[in-house]
Design a protein around this motif. Sequence first.
Motif, PDB file in Angstrom:
ATOM      1  N   ASP A 104       0.908  -0.987   0.141  1.00 22.20           N
ATOM      2  CA  ASP A 104       0.133  -0.141   0.077  1.00 22.20           C
ATOM      3  C   ASP A 104       0.675   0.704  -0.195  1.00 22.20           C
ATOM      4  N   ASN A 105       0.180   2.450   0.570  1.00 22.92           N
ATOM      5  CA  ASN A 105       0.942   3.816  -0.108  1.00 22.92           C
ATOM      6  C   ASN A 105       1.176   4.116   1.442  1.00 22.92           C
ATOM      7  N   ALA A 106       2.415   3.075   1.787  1.00 22.99           N
ATOM      8  CA  ALA A 106       2.578   3.348   3.295  1.00 22.99           C
ATOM      9  C   ALA A 106       3.532   4.488   3.104  1.00 22.99           C
ATOM     10  N   TRP A 107       4.896   5.631   2.135  1.00 20.45           N
ATOM     11  CA  TRP A 107       5.076   6.394   2.376  1.00 20.45           C
ATOM     12  C   TRP A 107       3.812   7.506   2.683  1.00 20.45           C
ATOM     13  N   ASP A 108       2.696   7.254   2.236  1.00 20.68           N
ATOM     14  CA  ASP A 108       1.971   9.105   2.925  1.00 20.68           C
ATOM     15  C   ASP A 108       1.617   8.849   4.429  1.00 20.68           C
ATOM     16  N   PRO A 109       2.248   9.275   4.920  1.00 24.16           N
ATOM     17  CA  PRO A 109       1.648   9.962   6.395  1.00 24.16           C
ATOM     18  C   PRO A 109       0.308  10.096   6.280  1.00 24.16           C
ATOM     19  N   LEU A 110      -0.300  10.127   5.413  1.00 23.83           N
ATOM     20  CA  LEU A 110      -1.962  11.232   5.833  1.00 23.83           C
ATOM     21  C   LEU A 110      -2.423  10.427   4.832  1.00 23.83           C
ATOM     22  N   GLY A 111      -3.665  10.866   5.567  1.00 22.35           N
ATOM     23  CA  GLY A 111      -4.974   9.986   4.291  1.00 22.35           C
ATOM     24  C   GLY A 111      -5.299   8.622   4.296  1.00 22.35           C
ATOM     25  N   PRO A 112      -6.516   7.442   3.517  1.00 22.33           N
ATOM     26  CA  PRO A 112      -6.106   6.716   3.782  1.00 22.33           C
ATOM     27  C   PRO A 112      -5.368   5.523   3.549  1.00 22.33           C
ATOM     28  N   ARG A 113      -4.690   4.637   3.736  1.00 23.35           N
ATOM     29  CA  ARG A 113      -4.197   3.765   3.250  1.00 23.35           C
ATOM     30  C   ARG A 113      -5.320   2.276   1.362  1.00 23.35           C
ATOM     31  N   LYS A 114      -4.238   3.148   0.043  1.00 18.25           N
ATOM     32  CA  LYS A 114      -4.666   2.590  -0.386  1.00 18.25           C
ATOM     33  C   LYS A 114      -3.810   0.919  -1.176  1.00 18.25           C
ATOM     34  N   PRO A 115      -4.215   0.025  -1.540  1.00 24.89           N
ATOM     35  CA  PRO A 115      -3.465  -0.754  -1.775  1.00 24.89           C
ATOM     36  C   PRO A 115      -3.128  -0.369  -3.270  1.00 24.89           C
ATOM     37  N   LEU A 116      -1.425  -1.064  -2.704  1.00 21.15           N
ATOM     38  CA  LEU A 116      -1.029  -1.380  -5.078  1.00 21.15           C
ATOM     39  C   LEU A 116      -1.099  -2.494  -5.312  1.00 21.15           C
ATOM     40  N   LEU A 117      -1.108  -2.591  -6.250  1.00 24.28           N
ATOM     41  CA  LEU A 117      -1.210  -3.773  -7.837  1.00 24.28           C
ATOM     42  C   LEU A 117      -0.497  -4.729  -7.534  1.00 24.28           C
ATOM     43  N   THR A 118      -0.626  -5.639  -7.423  1.00 27.86           N
ATOM     44  CA  THR A 118       0.071  -7.251  -7.602  1.00 27.86           C
ATOM     45  C   THR A 118       0.499  -7.959  -8.487  1.00 27.86           C
ATOM     46  N   ALA A 119       1.656  -8.449  -8.865  1.00 28.42           N
ATOM     47  CA  ALA A 119       1.941  -8.458  -9.693  1.00 28.42           C
ATOM     48  C   ALA A 119       1.387  -9.228 -11.278  1.00 28.42           C
ATOM     49  N   ASP A 120       0.344  -9.906 -10.816  1.00 24.20           N
ATOM     50  CA  ASP A 120      -0.379 -10.202 -11.796  1.00 24.20           C
ATOM     51  C   ASP A 120      -1.861  -9.052 -12.215  1.00 24.20           C
ATOM     52  N   GLY A 121      -1.838  -7.722 -11.229  1.00 27.04           N
ATOM     53  CA  GLY A 121      -2.708  -6.877 -11.903  1.00 27.04           C
ATOM     54  C   GLY A 121      -1.308  -6.205 -13.472  1.00 27.04           C
ATOM     55  N   ILE A 122      -0.511  -6.277 -12.315  1.00 24.26           N
ATOM     56  CA  ILE A 122       0.561  -5.531 -13.531  1.00 24.26           C
ATOM     57  C   ILE A 122       0.657  -6.268 -14.903  1.00 24.26           C
ATOM     58  N   ARG A 123       0.817  -7.411 -14.944  1.00 22.51           N
ATOM     59  CA  ARG A 123       0.384  -8.184 -16.363  1.00 22.51           C
ATOM     60  C   ARG A 123      -1.054  -8.565 -16.833  1.00 22.51           C
TER      61      ARG A 123
END
Length: 254
Positions: free
Chosen positions: A118-137
């Motif tokens: 997820d977007n752990a680098w953003d200290p504020l706001g909601p956690r947003k999931p990132l794509l998996t390898a399958d999602g990128i493919r």
Amino acid sequence: MAAPVDSVTTSRLPAPRPGPLPWVAMYHSVGDCSDDPYRITVTPERLGRQLAWLRRRGLRGVSVADLLAARARGEGRGLVGLTFDDGYADFVTAALPLLRRWNCGATLFVLPGRLGGDNAWDPLGPRKPLLTADGIRQAAAEGVEIGSHGLTHIDLTRADDLTLKAETVESRARLAELTGTRVDGFCYPYGTVDARAVEAVRDAGYAYACAIDPGPLTGPHALPRVHVGQNDTAWRLYLKHRLHRLRRRPVEGL
């Protein structure tokens, strides 16, 4: 899946012809923007209206690689680059159907060191999931250009030499292995860039790189982009597109 190419082979995109700098839009997440302190989210409805505005203006969104290749052939008129940073999972579920509907291409800049995170680098706001390898493919199979956003989303201007090499060279190698295609594009996390970061990206073999407003570093490895957000209605998009054409001057190599 095709065999991965040499991850450090320099791309052979044709040399661009001189002309005004390309207009490249910068998006991030597509979804609920009710809690969005960084203004990185547009709703699917807003994105759909923005893509419709492009078509009404006789413009079409394409990947950055396709935009630069078309400009090199003298055929870039009417094309704008569409980029989506960070590789949020909602790109596949929310953005991709709209890109298909409006016959647009795009470049998706992902973080191979944070697959499925997820977007752990953003200290504020909601956690947003990132794509998996399958999602990128899946995105790549739909014709989306996959580029690197580094490994882990750090400010490259503050990285030591070893980290800088990993964020550029290793991320490119991982993505080439994941997608089975050459990775031509890079995007600087946070848009921060200096001469050392530009040199590292160039040396890693990328054909181009996107920033935000790189100033005197502007060139093929530091392309400026225009932030597009939830508040960008048709009138605001018109002003941003018009002002870009007036402010951005031709740069050697573009």
